[in-house]
Design a protein around this motif. Sequence first.
Motif, PDB file in Angstrom:
ATOM      1  N   LEU A  29      -2.640 -34.910 -35.652  1.00 59.10           N
ATOM      2  CA  LEU A  29      -3.426 -34.339 -36.736  1.00 59.10           C
ATOM      3  C   LEU A  29      -3.185 -35.088 -38.042  1.00 59.10           C
ATOM      4  O   LEU A  29      -4.118 -35.349 -38.809  1.00 59.10           O
ATOM      5  CB  LEU A  29      -3.085 -32.858 -36.907  1.00 59.10           C
ATOM      6  CG  LEU A  29      -3.793 -32.119 -38.043  1.00 59.10           C
ATOM      7  CD1 LEU A  29      -5.306 -32.160 -37.860  1.00 59.10           C
ATOM      8  CD2 LEU A  29      -3.290 -30.676 -38.134  1.00 59.10           C
ATOM      9  N   GLU A  30      -1.933 -35.476 -38.295  1.00 55.41           N
ATOM     10  CA  GLU A  30      -1.621 -36.225 -39.518  1.00 55.41           C
ATOM     11  C   GLU A  30      -2.347 -37.566 -39.522  1.00 55.41           C
ATOM     12  O   GLU A  30      -2.925 -37.975 -40.537  1.00 55.41           O
ATOM     13  CB  GLU A  30      -0.114 -36.444 -39.626  1.00 55.41           C
ATOM     14  CG  GLU A  30       0.305 -37.173 -40.896  1.00 55.41           C
ATOM     15  CD  GLU A  30       1.808 -37.366 -40.989  1.00 55.41           C
ATOM     16  OE1 GLU A  30       2.269 -37.891 -42.022  1.00 55.41           O
ATOM     17  OE2 GLU A  30       2.513 -37.007 -40.022  1.00 55.41           O
TER      18      GLU A  30
ATOM     19  N   GLU B 180      -5.065 -38.305 -37.878  1.00 51.69           N
ATOM     20  CA  GLU B 180      -6.491 -38.022 -38.012  1.00 51.69           C
ATOM     21  C   GLU B 180      -6.869 -37.815 -39.473  1.00 51.69           C
ATOM     22  O   GLU B 180      -7.896 -38.344 -39.936  1.00 51.69           O
ATOM     23  CB  GLU B 180      -6.851 -36.785 -37.196  1.00 51.69           C
ATOM     24  CG  GLU B 180      -8.327 -36.426 -37.263  1.00 51.69           C
ATOM     25  CD  GLU B 180      -8.651 -35.129 -36.537  1.00 51.69           C
ATOM     26  OE1 GLU B 180      -9.843 -34.808 -36.405  1.00 51.69           O
ATOM     27  OE2 GLU B 180      -7.702 -34.429 -36.111  1.00 51.69           O
ATOM     28  N   LYS B 181      -6.052 -37.102 -40.224  1.00 48.38           N
ATOM     29  CA  LYS B 181      -6.341 -36.870 -41.641  1.00 48.38           C
ATOM     30  C   LYS B 181      -6.313 -38.175 -42.427  1.00 48.38           C
ATOM     31  O   LYS B 181      -7.144 -38.404 -43.306  1.00 48.38           O
ATOM     32  CB  LYS B 181      -5.345 -35.857 -42.215  1.00 48.38           C
ATOM     33  CG  LYS B 181      -5.552 -34.440 -41.704  1.00 48.38           C
ATOM     34  CD  LYS B 181      -4.518 -33.492 -42.305  1.00 48.38           C
ATOM     35  CE  LYS B 181      -4.757 -32.057 -41.838  1.00 48.38           C
ATOM     36  NZ  LYS B 181      -3.741 -31.117 -42.400  1.00 48.38           N
ATOM     37  N   HIS B 182      -5.340 -39.057 -42.119  1.00 47.25           N
ATOM     38  CA  HIS B 182      -5.295 -40.365 -42.785  1.00 47.25           C
ATOM     39  C   HIS B 182      -6.565 -41.155 -42.486  1.00 47.25           C
ATOM     40  O   HIS B 182      -7.148 -41.791 -43.385  1.00 47.25           O
ATOM     41  CB  HIS B 182      -4.073 -41.156 -42.327  1.00 47.25           C
ATOM     42  CG  HIS B 182      -2.782 -40.669 -42.892  1.00 47.25           C
ATOM     43  ND1 HIS B 182      -2.609 -40.406 -44.230  1.00 47.25           N
ATOM     44  CD2 HIS B 182      -1.585 -40.413 -42.297  1.00 47.25           C
ATOM     45  CE1 HIS B 182      -1.356 -40.004 -44.447  1.00 47.25           C
ATOM     46  NE2 HIS B 182      -0.727 -39.998 -43.286  1.00 47.25           N
TER      47      HIS B 182
ATOM     48  N   VAL C  25      -9.526 -40.057 -41.619  1.00 42.83           N
ATOM     49  CA  VAL C  25     -10.672 -39.444 -42.301  1.00 42.83           C
ATOM     50  C   VAL C  25     -10.665 -39.811 -43.781  1.00 42.83           C
ATOM     51  O   VAL C  25     -11.722 -40.089 -44.367  1.00 42.83           O
ATOM     52  CB  VAL C  25     -10.662 -37.920 -42.099  1.00 42.83           C
ATOM     53  CG1 VAL C  25     -11.658 -37.224 -43.031  1.00 42.83           C
ATOM     54  CG2 VAL C  25     -11.002 -37.586 -40.647  1.00 42.83           C
ATOM     55  N   ASN C  26      -9.488 -39.843 -44.397  1.00 40.16           N
ATOM     56  CA  ASN C  26      -9.401 -40.279 -45.801  1.00 40.16           C
ATOM     57  C   ASN C  26      -9.864 -41.727 -45.945  1.00 40.16           C
ATOM     58  O   ASN C  26     -10.549 -42.084 -46.919  1.00 40.16           O
ATOM     59  CB  ASN C  26      -7.964 -40.137 -46.309  1.00 40.16           C
ATOM     60  CG  ASN C  26      -7.567 -38.697 -46.533  1.00 40.16           C
ATOM     61  OD1 ASN C  26      -8.418 -37.817 -46.699  1.00 40.16           O
ATOM     62  ND2 ASN C  26      -6.274 -38.429 -46.533  1.00 40.16           N
TER      63      ASN C  26
ATOM     64  N   ARG D 267     -12.122 -32.870 -37.528  1.00 37.30           N
ATOM     65  CA  ARG D 267     -12.223 -33.556 -38.819  1.00 37.30           C
ATOM     66  C   ARG D 267     -12.843 -34.940 -38.645  1.00 37.30           C
ATOM     67  O   ARG D 267     -13.726 -35.337 -39.406  1.00 37.30           O
ATOM     68  CB  ARG D 267     -10.843 -33.667 -39.469  1.00 37.30           C
ATOM     69  CG  ARG D 267     -10.260 -32.322 -39.903  1.00 37.30           C
ATOM     70  CD  ARG D 267      -8.780 -32.424 -40.211  1.00 37.30           C
ATOM     71  NE  ARG D 267      -8.235 -31.129 -40.596  1.00 37.30           N
ATOM     72  CZ  ARG D 267      -7.901 -30.186 -39.713  1.00 37.30           C
ATOM     73  NH1 ARG D 267      -8.058 -30.404 -38.414  1.00 37.30           N
ATOM     74  NH2 ARG D 267      -7.417 -29.032 -40.130  1.00 37.30           N
TER      75      ARG D 267
ATOM     76  N   LYS E 272     -16.617 -36.066 -39.881  1.00 36.28           N
ATOM     77  CA  LYS E 272     -16.762 -37.173 -40.838  1.00 36.28           C
ATOM     78  C   LYS E 272     -17.659 -38.271 -40.264  1.00 36.28           C
ATOM     79  O   LYS E 272     -18.492 -38.850 -40.994  1.00 36.28           O
ATOM     80  CB  LYS E 272     -15.395 -37.740 -41.203  1.00 36.28           C
ATOM     81  CG  LYS E 272     -15.422 -38.834 -42.256  1.00 36.28           C
ATOM     82  CD  LYS E 272     -16.082 -38.384 -43.545  1.00 36.28           C
ATOM     83  CE  LYS E 272     -15.307 -37.266 -44.215  1.00 36.28           C
ATOM     84  NZ  LYS E 272     -15.919 -36.886 -45.524  1.00 36.28           N
TER      85      LYS E 272
END
Length: 269
Positions: free
Chosen positions: A26-27, A29-31, A33-34, A69, A73
């Motif tokens: 998840l971490e 994935e968030k990077h 997406v950013n 996420r 995106k």
Amino acid sequence: MQLEPGKKIYFASDLHLGVPDYASSLEREKHFVNWLDLIKSDAAELFLVGDVFDFWFEYRKAVPRGFVRLLGKLAEISDAGIPIHLFTGNHDMWIFDYLPQEIGLKLYREPLEREWNQKRFFIGHGDGLGPGDHGYKFIKKVFKNPFLQWCFARLHPNLGIGLADYFSRSSRAKSGPKDAVFLGEEEEWLVIYSKEMLEEAFRDYFVFGHRHLPLDIQLNEAGSRYINLGDWIQYFTYAVFDGEQMRLMEYPLKAESPGLWTDNKSAVK
């Protein structure tokens, strides 16, 4: 194709979302997406060059849970008119029609050749190319067999995905240490493959994933280059073509803007 002024082509691969556990996946994935948010303003096209997911199988009425996420995106980027090209890798070769229909991306199972601003690109995940690795090449043929895919789809998702996760983790435990070592140009199979392809026709850039090492190697005196995109597990690297130059870049986890993957940080020692 000529790129519009200020527009760029982006390449990334090997996120392997789903491993080694939910929290770290998840971490990452968030990077990622950013990073997609950072590039969407000047992206002409986006190439995801395989193994975005550590495992993916589409049942007729079900897909693996998670990754909302990223999928949201990508749908946003596609809806904005930016073409997305997704290559299947050795871990997510069982992507079928769900993502092309839901997101609007283009799916590829074999390497692709493109040209921008008179620069020729050869793009692919990289698995099964080059000399050796006959065991995997045989297994890949088995996994691509439509009848065997049909048989696997008969398994309940809890069992099928569970088995796939187990074998993926076992494979990574065996091959992980090897992936971190640069073998030298004479032993790197994708370098060998690229040089063989150059004997047939000139290309400016060979862009691959799969290897997990960020590599940028000049192949001949004419300036052809082999670029491996690295991964989004350890290196968080990608490549960008601005119409003139192709650069291997790093997404800095604690900064707001991308940074150049410089020689002193190269995975090639």
